[in-house]
Design a protein around this motif. Structure first.
Motif, short mmCIF file in Angstrom:
data_model
loop_
_atom_site.label_atom_id
_atom_site.label_comp_id
_atom_site.label_asym_id
_atom_site.label_seq_id
_atom_site.Cartn_x
_atom_site.Cartn_y
_atom_site.Cartn_z
N GLY A 1 0.77 -1.23 0.00
CA GLY A 1 0.00 0.00 0.00
C GLY A 1 0.80 1.28 0.00
O GLY A 1 1.96 1.35 -0.40
N SER A 2 0.14 2.33 0.46
CA SER A 2 0.71 3.67 0.60
C SER A 2 -0.25 4.46 1.48
O SER A 2 -1.32 3.95 1.84
N GLU A 3 0.12 5.70 1.81
CA GLU A 3 -0.80 6.49 2.63
C GLU A 3 -2.18 6.62 1.98
O GLU A 3 -3.19 6.62 2.68
N HIS A 4 -2.22 6.73 0.66
CA HIS A 4 -3.50 6.84 -0.04
C HIS A 4 -4.36 5.61 0.23
O HIS A 4 -5.56 5.72 0.51
N VAL A 5 -3.74 4.43 0.16
CA VAL A 5 -4.47 3.19 0.39
C VAL A 5 -4.89 3.07 1.84
O VAL A 5 -6.03 2.71 2.15
N TYR A 6 -3.98 3.41 2.76
CA TYR A 6 -4.30 3.28 4.18
C TYR A 6 -5.48 4.19 4.55
O TYR A 6 -6.39 3.78 5.28
N MET A 7 -5.47 5.43 4.03
CA MET A 7 -6.56 6.35 4.32
C MET A 7 -7.87 5.86 3.72
O MET A 7 -8.92 5.88 4.36
N ALA A 8 -7.81 5.41 2.47
CA ALA A 8 -9.02 4.96 1.79
C ALA A 8 -9.64 3.76 2.50
O ALA A 8 -10.85 3.69 2.72
N LYS A 9 -8.79 2.81 2.88
CA LYS A 9 -9.29 1.61 3.58
C LYS A 9 -9.85 1.98 4.94
O LYS A 9 -10.88 1.45 5.38
N GLY A 10 -9.16 2.89 5.64
CA GLY A 10 -9.63 3.31 6.94
C GLY A 10 -10.96 4.02 6.88
O GLY A 10 -11.87 3.75 7.67
N VAL A 11 -11.09 4.94 5.93
CA VAL A 11 -12.35 5.67 5.78
C VAL A 11 -13.47 4.72 5.38
O VAL A 11 -14.61 4.82 5.88
N GLU A 12 -13.15 3.78 4.48
CA GLU A 12 -14.16 2.80 4.06
C GLU A 12 -14.68 2.00 5.25
O GLU A 12 -15.89 1.78 5.40
N THR A 13 -13.78 1.59 6.14
CA THR A 13 -14.18 0.83 7.32
C THR A 13 -15.00 1.67 8.28
O THR A 13 -16.05 1.24 8.79
N LEU A 14 -14.53 2.91 8.53
CA LEU A 14 -15.23 3.79 9.47
C LEU A 14 -16.63 4.16 8.98
O LEU A 14 -17.61 4.06 9.71
N LEU A 15 -16.71 4.61 7.74
CA LEU A 15 -18.01 5.01 7.20
C LEU A 15 -18.94 3.81 7.07
O LEU A 15 -20.15 3.92 7.31
N GLY A 16 -18.36 2.67 6.68
CA GLY A 16 -19.19 1.48 6.55
C GLY A 16 -19.81 1.09 7.88
O GLY A 16 -21.01 0.76 7.95
N ALA A 17 -19.00 1.14 8.97
CA ALA A 17 -19.52 0.80 10.28
C ALA A 17 -20.56 1.81 10.75
O ALA A 17 -21.59 1.45 11.34
N ALA A 18 -20.29 3.10 10.46
CA ALA A 18 -21.23 4.14 10.88
C ALA A 18 -22.58 3.99 10.15
O ALA A 18 -23.64 4.08 10.78
N ARG A 19 -22.54 3.77 8.87
CA ARG A 19 -23.77 3.64 8.08
C ARG A 19 -24.54 2.37 8.42
O ARG A 19 -25.76 2.35 8.47
N GLN A 20 -23.75 1.29 8.68
CA GLN A 20 -24.40 0.03 9.03
C GLN A 20 -25.15 0.16 10.38
O GLN A 20 -26.22 -0.44 10.57
N SER A 21 -24.60 0.99 11.28
CA SER A 21 -25.22 1.13 12.59
C SER A 21 -26.56 1.84 12.51
O SER A 21 -27.37 1.77 13.45
N MET A 22 -26.80 2.54 11.38
CA MET A 22 -28.05 3.29 11.24
C MET A 22 -29.12 2.52 10.49
O MET A 22 -30.24 2.99 10.33
#
Length: 256
Positions: free
Chosen positions: A234-255
């Motif tokens: 990876g790279s910082e771009h990948v780490y950020m994208a994967k992290g945001v995907e996980t965070l937003l996915g969990a947040a949206r799933q909770s709703m």
């Protein structure tokens, strides 16, 4: 324990890949679970100033510092080591002459022609005295020659035989372009996998290390079975994208 010692001991190691030339960002990356951090000067934004500043937080986090220099900048290999890096990856080493010039910059005499001046490296990670540093460094530094072209593959055995070349590092994206004669870029190209396996096998036969850049983490097991020991992910771009995907996915799933 040095990177060289860990690889020689049979460990499988993972390195982060840093393209953002900012020491604070590198500090965050170094705080994650990787064994090493590679600062990319070839395609990433790292430059001499960011490298000398970014190695410090890598070492402070207890990680191994690796630098990928720009094409042909073998002078930067010596500077990276003087800044405190343990390993250098040199891209587009396509000939024995390239390998010899790279090794000369990486190793002190009698193996190479590296000049004396570890201004930052020795205080950051060296032993107590200059003599100890001098005598230890040729074995403690790792020179990875990148194999990315058909020319490099044809010269592989001769490159591996150069004193001071400690291993090879495969760039599968560039290798796929070369393998397909410029028709496609596909780091997972099935047609080149036999050649990639052969590179690792020939490195092992020569008693040298083998590393590879991994675009798809699911390929790590396959590469490890081939004999690769160091994996760049990876790279910082990948780490950020994967992290945001996980965070937003969990947040949206909770709703839901």
């Amino acid at each position: 324990m040095s990177l060289a010692e860990r690889l020689a001991g049979g460990e499988t190691l993972f390195t982060a890949w840093s393209s953002v030339p900012d020491a604070l960002t590198v500090e965050i990356v170094a705080g994650q679970g990787f064994d090493a951090v590679t600062l990319d000067m070839q395609h990433g934004g790292h430059h001499e100033d960011s490298v000398v500043r970014s190695i410090a937080p890598v070492l402070a986090a207890g990680r191994h510092a690796i630098v990928r220099i720009p094409v042909g900048r073998f002078d930067m290999a010596s500077r990276a080591l003087d800044f405190g890096a343990e390993a250098v990856i040199a891209p587009m080493v396509n000939s024995v002459d390239d390998a010899r010039r790279f090794a000369a910059a990486m190793k002190y005499p009698p193996v190479g022609q590296r000049s004396w001046g570890p201004t930052f490296g020795m205080p950051r990670r060296g032993p107590a005295g200059a003599q100890d540093w001098l005598h230890a460094q040729n074995g403690a530094t790792t020179a990875f020659a990148m194999i990315e072209t058909r020319e490099a593959l044809a010269a592989l055995d001769d490159i591996l035989a150069v004193p001071g070349i400690d291993g090879v590092f495969v760039g599968p994206s560039d290798f796929s372009i070369a393998w397909s004669e410029g028709e496609r870029i596909d780091p997972g190209l099935g047609a080149m996998m036999e050649a990639i396996a052969d590179i690792a096998a020939r490195a092992a036969q020569a008693g040298k290390r083998a590393g590879i850049y991994v675009v798809d983490p699911a390929l790590c097991g396959r590469y490890a079975a081939m004999g690769y020991e160091l994996f760049a992910l990876g790279s910082e771009h990948v780490y950020m994208a994967k992290g945001v995907e996980t965070l937003l996915g969990a947040a949206r799933q909770s709703m839901e």
